[in-house]
Design a protein around this motif. Structure first.
Motif, PDB file in Angstrom:
ATOM      1  N   ARG B 279       0.817  -1.217   0.000  1.00 31.74           N
ATOM      2  CA  ARG B 279       0.000   0.000   0.000  1.00 31.74           C
ATOM      3  C   ARG B 279       0.853   1.271   0.000  1.00 31.74           C
ATOM      4  NH1 ARG B 279      -4.645   0.662  -2.161  1.00 31.74           N
ATOM      5  NH2 ARG B 279      -5.553  -1.114  -1.062  1.00 31.74           N
ATOM      6  N   LEU B 636     -16.699  20.211   9.423  1.00 34.11           N
ATOM      7  CA  LEU B 636     -16.904  18.871   8.861  1.00 34.11           C
ATOM      8  C   LEU B 636     -18.156  18.870   7.998  1.00 34.11           C
ATOM      9  CD1 LEU B 636     -15.966  16.749  11.991  1.00 34.11           C
ATOM     10  CD2 LEU B 636     -14.722  16.822   9.816  1.00 34.11           C
ATOM     11  N   LEU B 673     -13.947  16.126  -0.706  1.00 31.20           N
ATOM     12  CA  LEU B 673     -13.924  16.368   0.738  1.00 31.20           C
ATOM     13  C   LEU B 673     -12.725  15.768   1.475  1.00 31.20           C
ATOM     14  CD1 LEU B 673     -17.707  15.837   1.593  1.00 31.20           C
ATOM     15  CD2 LEU B 673     -16.491  18.006   1.300  1.00 31.20           C
ATOM     16  N   MET B 674     -12.072  14.782   0.906  1.00 30.69           N
ATOM     17  CA  MET B 674     -11.077  14.063   1.705  1.00 30.69           C
ATOM     18  C   MET B 674      -9.744  13.785   1.040  1.00 30.69           C
ATOM     19  SD  MET B 674     -13.585  11.096   3.003  1.00 30.69           S
ATOM     20  CE  MET B 674     -15.204  11.534   3.549  1.00 30.69           C
ATOM     21  N   THR B 689       0.153   6.276   3.886  1.00 30.32           N
ATOM     22  CA  THR B 689      -0.682   5.187   4.404  1.00 30.32           C
ATOM     23  C   THR B 689      -2.146   5.629   4.293  1.00 30.32           C
ATOM     24  OG1 THR B 689      -0.987   5.909   6.691  1.00 30.32           O
ATOM     25  CG2 THR B 689       1.066   4.745   6.189  1.00 30.32           C
ATOM     26  N   LEU B 690      -3.039   4.665   4.454  1.00 29.00           N
ATOM     27  CA  LEU B 690      -4.469   4.990   4.358  1.00 29.00           C
ATOM     28  C   LEU B 690      -4.987   5.637   5.646  1.00 29.00           C
ATOM     29  CD1 LEU B 690      -5.901   2.015   2.300  1.00 29.00           C
ATOM     30  CD2 LEU B 690      -5.300   4.316   1.533  1.00 29.00           C
ATOM     31  N   ALA B 691      -4.110   5.824   6.635  1.00 32.87           N
ATOM     32  CA  ALA B 691      -4.511   6.628   7.791  1.00 32.87           C
ATOM     33  C   ALA B 691      -4.363   8.110   7.450  1.00 32.87           C
ATOM     34  CB  ALA B 691      -3.662   6.275   9.008  1.00 32.87           C
ATOM     35  N   TYR B 693      -4.085   9.249   3.888  1.00 36.32           N
ATOM     36  CA  TYR B 693      -4.813   9.498   2.647  1.00 36.32           C
ATOM     37  C   TYR B 693      -6.240   9.019   2.899  1.00 36.32           C
ATOM     38  CZ  TYR B 693      -6.116   9.630  -2.238  1.00 36.32           C
ATOM     39  OH  TYR B 693      -6.756   9.925  -3.424  1.00 36.32           O
ATOM     40  N   LEU B 694      -7.158   9.943   2.985  1.00 39.29           N
ATOM     41  CA  LEU B 694      -8.500   9.601   3.458  1.00 39.29           C
ATOM     42  C   LEU B 694      -9.414   9.224   2.300  1.00 39.29           C
ATOM     43  CD1 LEU B 694      -9.037  12.494   6.040  1.00 39.29           C
ATOM     44  CD2 LEU B 694      -7.872  10.309   6.356  1.00 39.29           C
ATOM     45  N   LEU B 695      -9.838   7.968   2.313  1.00 41.09           N
ATOM     46  CA  LEU B 695     -10.810   7.511   1.320  1.00 41.09           C
ATOM     47  C   LEU B 695     -12.202   7.557   1.932  1.00 41.09           C
ATOM     48  CD1 LEU B 695      -8.919   4.377  -0.012  1.00 41.09           C
ATOM     49  CD2 LEU B 695      -9.512   6.391  -1.355  1.00 41.09           C
ATOM     50  N   SER B 699     -20.003   5.004   5.150  1.00 42.76           N
ATOM     51  CA  SER B 699     -20.778   5.989   5.904  1.00 42.76           C
ATOM     52  C   SER B 699     -20.596   7.405   5.362  1.00 42.76           C
ATOM     53  CB  SER B 699     -20.405   5.935   7.387  1.00 42.76           C
ATOM     54  OG  SER B 699     -19.022   6.114   7.545  1.00 42.76           O
ATOM     55  N   ASP B 700     -19.686   7.588   4.432  1.00 44.06           N
ATOM     56  CA  ASP B 700     -19.491   8.918   3.845  1.00 44.06           C
ATOM     57  C   ASP B 700     -20.249   9.085   2.533  1.00 44.06           C
ATOM     58  OD1 ASP B 700     -17.512   9.823   5.786  1.00 44.06           O
ATOM     59  OD2 ASP B 700     -16.255   8.258   4.923  1.00 44.06           O
ATOM     60  N   ILE B 753     -12.024  20.196   0.000  1.00 43.13           N
ATOM     61  CA  ILE B 753     -12.471  21.256   0.897  1.00 43.13           C
ATOM     62  C   ILE B 753     -12.100  20.830   2.313  1.00 43.13           C
ATOM     63  CG2 ILE B 753     -14.447  22.584   1.695  1.00 43.13           C
ATOM     64  CD1 ILE B 753     -15.935  21.624  -0.860  1.00 43.13           C
ATOM     65  N   HIS B 754     -11.096  21.459   2.874  1.00 49.39           N
ATOM     66  CA  HIS B 754     -10.666  21.093   4.223  1.00 49.39           C
ATOM     67  C   HIS B 754     -11.625  21.671   5.251  1.00 49.39           C
ATOM     68  CE1 HIS B 754      -6.866  19.408   2.924  1.00 49.39           C
ATOM     69  NE2 HIS B 754      -6.756  20.417   2.083  1.00 49.39           N
ATOM     70  N   PRO B 755     -11.862  20.951   6.340  1.00 49.54           N
ATOM     71  CA  PRO B 755     -12.716  21.511   7.390  1.00 49.54           C
ATOM     72  C   PRO B 755     -12.233  22.899   7.809  1.00 49.54           C
ATOM     73  CG  PRO B 755     -12.169  19.221   7.902  1.00 49.54           C
ATOM     74  CD  PRO B 755     -11.389  19.586   6.673  1.00 49.54           C
TER      75      PRO B 755
END
Lengths: 272, 768
Positions: B279, B636, B673-674, B689-691, B693-695, B699-700, B753-755
């Protein structure tokens, strides 16, 4: 993403584990849920030479309560805290654990593992420090108890000696208190941008509310903030913000302050 | 019974649900494993590469660096070049990139392969890789196009003078100055398709001198062409097979140095060799995408009628992009949307920097162009005091405008002609559905809710052609092959539906084979929303040809004069000799032919091939609406609803189409958004890592309403239009517009779009 060579040992009892640890080899690590350690090993950022798998030690996967304390075994899983939340005398444990990773992670990740990993963003570390828990560390030489507020020395740095294993966490139970928890994260299960664990104590004499908030997440490093509020102040979010923002030296727009405000709101609802 | 048009249960479901899919990594037990040593610097000279300690490590078979590997193979070159007529018309220049599989003398991004270690397993290969000592002479990295374009900036690669890799201008008329001019700067951040399965490749050496390469690709034929070209091999020396592939999205429609290294080393070592990407390698080494900035100017009259449009964009392609021509031209071509724009000037440049290389990713330059136009339309509507639907309504193309000649060429060299039905109906349908669904949901009583709208037009079904082959097998079943490799898009089902109808056979007896260059020697691949159009039409042609050949053979047996015109294929699956009413089934024919054709190729008793060549792309368009719920305190933002109204051709399998739309929207939500690949000031990737890089997770992604307005395409015999990218292209603009609407102020001009930027937008407003 494969770990370098290591020795795997399975401990069938606590004594087993302590015996292996006794030679004090700094390369030896306890393998609990493995939800942080194994990925770090795969990335070759953690390089233990020996892993002691303590998953067979059933005794540590339990809890018990006394008049004054809750004892959580090191092997208790996060998901258990979520599911047993209402049965435990400290519902805040379940509120916090619900934010740890997602379910597959919570099914394996343990209380002891989370505390020993020392990630400054970890929910359970904030809660253990807020509640002034004691960390029970055992070795063949005996038991050492360290206050959670002393145990965490820095990021990924805890007061755990090479020959020691975390076995139990002892949480004091208090009366006339309510708990609150709130966390802002990019996605459910991510580490917090900002979070707050709150305990509110009703002072029967002064009729005031003493609120302790332990904040965590990437906005500010973990710390305790305290404020005394009149009951009617709770109806006014701006007042709660001001009290804590002054304390933290930030303005009311700060995300950690927003987390405290919502955690206090959650505690207020809980007190009704 | 016909299959096309029905939501037939997917033939591949059972295999995947049982965990019986076979991906590259499932077949690597017997192979040697490669671990790559990758550059730790964004820009550096390779002063010394010492592999002696690695070579002596346990289990190591061989170690190669760029110098030793260059004796076995040359560099990779661009996969796609624009048509000459387009090049002439747009002044399109593209650099003749030469990409070494292993770095020679210098490195250009963190993650670039420097050394390949071949060992008996991956653990030992990684152990040995740690013993490779590379001395880097660090240089100043160029990380942003504005720095790369400055005079005197360090040159990222010699083929790109002034760090410019490509440039073009498409124009019609001259853009007037007008009563209302609205300008904007719009940016879509660097992100990409991140599939469940990372890449992987297995090269098996066989003693007949052929390397059999099983690789997680969308484009086996491109892989073969590119690798053979780089290695100096004859096409017959390499067979490329695409096995089950767990997600492609564009990054796997690329050709990679790791594939070249694996194939070449298998031949060199005369052993089976594999590489299975992890990964972190994927997030830093597999091609990224997007990363563009558009500066535009919209000229409208006081009623919002568009008089002209200019868009000048810069694509940051990182260290290279083998799809440079396609992804750069796409932005210029698709920047005009479904509107009448009488005068325009679309100009763009691609710039090289010291970041991960890029490639096409779902939309491939279109989402960015769409974002720029749709956002500036919203801005103009705000300035004019009209609604965002009204400004679109005034400019949309209607039924009476079709077919609409845009006035410039597509990059296939053909004039762009929108061949749609009625684009204004898309908007009205979308607005109607929004109204029907009522108030957007609020996730928390403190939240702000908003609705946003965006439209797009997209050329789908890019040529030049696709090949298919259809065979009657000895047992009476059929096998169909095409060059369009499947990475989860249900080709096994949808192509079988087309074949079944044409062959008057039950879908159960039709097997769609995995893409394999030994069956389809000259195919193209699966990308650019092209498979239904091209491979689908080719399957239609091949099966038709198979039926015609079968009729001849049946006639020879049933008709005294052997005239095929006396034979018809009945929907019941029987060939019927009309004069005598004599019957023969496919199974009968297979039996007869099986007996008469000694040694029929692996059970094939009768085969037919067909090449479908589309006249040009066929256009789709859509109106999408997003609803969001914004926590103003934290910034958020959640997408709470999404309506996709698309103009579509024949829906071969409506459920599969729904899957395409929903997946596309999910990726747009991620990109808006992420998802973002982030680098620090030295070019070190911070999202490895996927922590980090937000996929988007389940629930999103909200429930998505997908509506299709039917407008059969005349550009192919199935009447289909591509749907693979429709969900993604307008999503960024629709969600951004919804955020503006929720906040009631400000203007989102950059994604993700960052929070924090939402919080800033809220604060700025509250201070006013």
């Amino acid at each position: 993403m494969k770990p370098p060579r290591f020795v795997y040992r399975r401990a069938h009892s606590k004594q087993d584990a302590l015996d292996i640890l006794a030679d004090g080899d700094v390369g030896t690590r306890i393998l609990a849920g493995g939800q942080s350690l194994i990925p770090m090993m795969n990335l070759r950022m953690a390089r233990p030479t020996t892993l002691i798998d303590i998953s067979p030690i059933e005794k540590l996967n339990s809890y018990h309560t006394t008049q004054s304390h809750l004892f959580l075994g090191a092997q208790v899983k996060h998901q258990f805290l979520v599911e047993a939340s209402s049965a435990l005398p400290l519902p805040i444990l379940g509120m916090a654990a619900a934010h740890i990773g997602h379910r597959a992670i919570r099914n394996r990740g343990t209380v002891g593992g989370s505390l020993c990993n020392g990630d400054p963003r970890a929910e359970l570390i904030a809660v253990a420090r807020l509640l002034d828990a004691d960390i029970m560390l055992e070795s063949t030489k005996g038991l050492r108890s360290v206050a959670a507020r002393e145990f965490f020395l820095g990021a990924y740095d805890v007061d755990l000696r090479p020959e020691e294993m975390l076995t139990w966490v002892r949480f004091p139970l208090r009366e006339n208190v309510t708990y609150g928890f709130h966390e802002f994260a990019r996605r459910p299960g991510d580490f917090a941008m900002a979070g707050a664990a709150v305990i509110a104590t009703r002072n029967q004499c002064s009729k005031r509310l003493e609120v302790d908030a332990w904040i965590f997440g990437s906005t500010h490093s973990q710390r305790l903030l305290s404020a005394e509020l009149e009951y009617h102040h709770l109806e006014d979010p701006a007042h709660v913000s001001q009290a804590f923002a002054r304390n933290l030296g930030v303005d009311g727009d700060d995300l950690s302050i927003a987390a405290i405000r919502r955690a206090v709101e959650c505690a207020r609802v809980g007190s009704k | 019974m016909t299959y096309v048009g029905r939501s037939v249960i997917r033939k591949e479901d059972e295999r995947f649900l049982r965990g019986e899919g076979r991906f590259v990594a499932d077949a690597t037990e017997e192979a040697l494993h490669i671990a790559f040593v990758r550059s730790t610097h964004a820009s550096a000279q390779l002063l010394d590469v010492d592999v002696s300690r690695a070579r002596a490590a346990p289990g190591v078979v061989e170690v190669f660096d760029g110098a030793t590997f260059s004796q076995l193979a040359g560099p990779l070159q661009p996969i796609y070049l624009a048509n000459n007529a387009f090049v002439d018309a747009s002044g399109f220049h593209t650099a003749a990139l030469r990409v070494d599989a292993l770095a020679i003398q210098e490195v250009r991004y963190v993650g670039e392969p420097v050394v390949a270690v071949v060992a008996t397993n991956r653990y030992l290969a990684e152990d040995a890789a740690e013993r490779v000592e590379v001395a880097y002479g660090e240089r100043r990295a160029v990380l942003h196009p504005q720095d790369a374009l400055k005079p005197g900036a360090p040159q990222v690669r010699p083929e790109c003078i002034g760090n410019v890799a490509a440039g073009l201008v498409l124009k019609r008329g001259s853009v007037p100055s007008g009563p209302v001019e609205v300008t904007g700067t719009y940016r879509i951040g660097r992100h990409s398709g991140v599939p469940l399965e990372c890449r992987g490749t297995l090269a098996e050496w066989s003693h007949d001198g052929i390397v059999h390469l099983t690789t997680s690709t969308q484009v086996p034929n491109h892989v073969r062409r590119a690798l053979c070209h780089a290695a100096g091999w004859d096409d017959r020396q390499l067979r490329v097979i695409a096995p089950d592939v767990g997600g492609g999205f564009g990054p796997k429609a690329n050709v990679y140095g790791e594939e070249l290294v694996t194939a070449v080393l298998a031949r060199h070592l005369r052993r089976n060799v594999c590489w299975v990407e992890d990964r972190t390698e994927h997030l830093i080494g597999t091609a990224h995408s997007r990363d563009r900035q558009h500066n535009n100017r919209l000229v409208v009259d006081r009623d919002g009628l568009i008089l002209g449009y200019e868009d000048d964009f810069v694509v940051d392609i990182g260290a290279h992009n083998l799809w440079l021509a396609g992804v750069t031209a796409n932005s210029a071509i698709h920047g005009l949307g479904p509107y009448r724009i009488p005068a325009f000037r679309m100009s763009g440049r691609a710039v090289v920097t010291n970041k991960t290389p890029t490639t096409q990713y779902r939309g491939a330059g279109r989402p960015e162009a769409c974002f720029a136009l749709e956002r500036v339309l919203d801005k103009a509507a705000g300035i004019l005091g009209i609604s965002s639907e009204d400004i679109r309504r005034r400019n949309l193309l209607r039924r009476e405008d079709m077919p609409y000649e845009v006035g410039v060429l597509y990059h296939d060299g053909r004039p762009i002609v929108y061949d749609g039905g009625d684009y204004s109906m898309l908007l009205e349908t979308c607005l109607g559905e929004l109204e029907r669904q009522g108030e957007p949901p609020m996730l928390d009583e403190r939240d702000l809710v908003g609705v946003g709208l965006a439209m797009f037009a997209e050329g789908t079904g890019l040529g030049p052609y696709e090949d298919a082959s259809a065979s009657l097998m000895s047992g009476g079943g059929f096998t169909v092959w095409t060059g369009a490799a499947c990475s989860g898009m249900s080709h096994e089902t949808t192509l079988a539906q087309i074949a079944a109808d044409n062959l008057a056979a039950p879908i159960e007896v039709i097997h769609v084979g995995r893409s394999d260059t030994s069956h389809i020697p000259d195919g193209i691949g699966s990308y650019a929303s092209r498979t239904a159009v091209n491979a689908g039409s080719a399957v239609l042609g091949a099966t038709q040809e198979l039926v015609d050949r079968a009729k001849g053979l049946v006639a020879a047996r049933l008709d005294t004069s052997g005239d095929p015109a006396t034979i018809r294929l009945d929907p019941s699956g029987f060939f019927i000799h009309e004069p005598s009413d004599a019957k023969m089934s496919w199974t009968d024919l297979a039996e007869v032919l099986g007996a008469t054709i000694p040694g029929a190729d692996s059970g094939r008793v009768l085969s037919a091939e067909y090449r479908f060549t589309p006249p040009t792309v066929t256009w789709t368009a859509g109106a999408h609406a997003a609803t969001v719920s914004v926590d103003a305190e934290s910034g958020l933002t959640r997408v709470t609803g999404y309506i996709a109204v698309d103009e579509s051709g024949t829906l071969i399998n409506p459920e599969v189409v729904r899957g395409q739309i929903e997946g596309g929207v999910a990726q747009a939500i991620g990109g808006t958004l992420m998802e973002e690949f982030v680098f620090d000031g030295n070019g070190q990737p911070l999202t490895a890592t996927l922590a980090d890089y937000l996929l988007p997770s389940a629930s999103d992604v909200p429930r998505i309403t997908s509506i299709h307005l039917l407008a059969l395409s005349k550009g192919n015999p199935l009447g289909v239009r591509g749907v693979g990218e429709s969900g993604t292209i307008p999503g960024y603009a629709a969600i951004s517009s919804a955020v503006d609407n929720a906040l009631g102020q400000g203007h989102v001009s950059s994604t993700p779009i960052h929070p924090e930027s939402v919080r800033a937008q809220v604060r700025t407003g509250s201070e006013k």
